[in-house]
Write an enzyme that holds these catalytic residues in place. Sequence first.
Site, PDB file in Angstrom:
ATOM      1  N   TYR A  17      27.661  43.380  61.689  1.00 56.80           N
ATOM      2  CA  TYR A  17      28.542  44.330  62.380  1.00 56.80           C
ATOM      3  C   TYR A  17      27.740  45.498  62.951  1.00 56.80           C
ATOM      4  O   TYR A  17      27.844  45.816  64.139  1.00 56.80           O
ATOM      5  CB  TYR A  17      29.609  44.846  61.417  1.00 56.80           C
ATOM      6  CG  TYR A  17      30.508  45.892  62.039  1.00 56.80           C
ATOM      7  CD1 TYR A  17      31.507  45.530  62.936  1.00 56.80           C
ATOM      8  CD2 TYR A  17      30.367  47.242  61.722  1.00 56.80           C
ATOM      9  CE1 TYR A  17      32.331  46.479  63.508  1.00 56.80           C
ATOM     10  CE2 TYR A  17      31.188  48.200  62.290  1.00 56.80           C
ATOM     11  CZ  TYR A  17      32.170  47.818  63.187  1.00 56.80           C
ATOM     12  OH  TYR A  17      32.980  48.764  63.764  1.00 56.80           O
TER      13      TYR A  17
ATOM     14  N   LYS B 236      26.859  46.631  66.936  1.00 58.03           N
ATOM     15  CA  LYS B 236      27.209  47.923  67.504  1.00 58.03           C
ATOM     16  C   LYS B 236      25.981  48.675  68.030  1.00 58.03           C
ATOM     17  O   LYS B 236      26.094  49.499  68.945  1.00 58.03           O
ATOM     18  CB  LYS B 236      27.964  48.763  66.469  1.00 58.03           C
ATOM     19  CG  LYS B 236      29.311  48.154  66.077  1.00 58.03           C
ATOM     20  CD  LYS B 236      30.189  47.833  67.293  1.00 58.03           C
ATOM     21  CE  LYS B 236      31.518  47.232  66.915  1.00 58.03           C
ATOM     22  NZ  LYS B 236      32.378  46.931  68.075  1.00 58.03           N
TER      23      LYS B 236
END
Length: 269
Positions: free
Chosen positions: A152, A156
């Site tokens: 994750y 990002k």
Amino acid sequence: MSKTALVTGASSGIGVEFARQLAARGDDLVLVARSVDKLEKLAAELRSSYGVRAEVIGQDLTAPDAASRVAEEVAARGMTVDLLVNNAGFGTAGRFAEIPAERDRDQLMVNVVSLVGLTHAFIPGMVARGEGAVVNVGSTAGFQPTPYFATYSGSKVFVLNFSLALWSELRGKGVKVLALCPGPVQTGFFDVVGTDKAMIGVQEKTPEAVVRTALRALDRDRGYVIPGLGNSVSSRFMSKLPRRLVALVGRKVTRGVLADPVAAPVAAR
């Protein structure tokens, strides 16, 4: 003449709020997500409240051809996208070795591949017209390595750097690009994780506040924005520290996802 905004992940959270605030500005909407029933309900609300055109496209963004399918559907409906909001995304949490590989693959397809694909699909037209904008929803996790959110946070980091690179490339061409990097947002993310012990950021913001901040920053062509003073200061400070130190400290902060017996191995944003 009204503008048209395409919002992915428009069935909940930040995506819903982008749709509402853009409709309030008078923009027509293309709403994209898997949950067609939720999209249809939102579209009806926007048409009734604001008198805008609101179209629904049901599409699973984990599919390899998702971006091209969405672009083809937009063209078939005779619409031109003036603002692209790449909001769809989700996160996996837990020990990387224990997270199913196919789940992380799906995460990267949504958070990275479809985001880039949709940007490729619509930016050339914006450049040709000399106007347009893209908002890519990142996270404060993009400013630091985040153990137990490895894929994750990695996705990002990509969103932030990709967005700022495009922002620089397109300056002077009439096309704005913004990386929106919120900390914790009241969208149910941590309810799905099963614990808020790994909250990345110091201030939990409402979707309404996050979107208002994003649209102001986009109007000002800021390049990126971190909603909330505390989140902004924390992210900027952490990005200046040695990255190995940040990774080691981060493990102490995020290991709550392992300690809580009800924490789920995957989470949706």
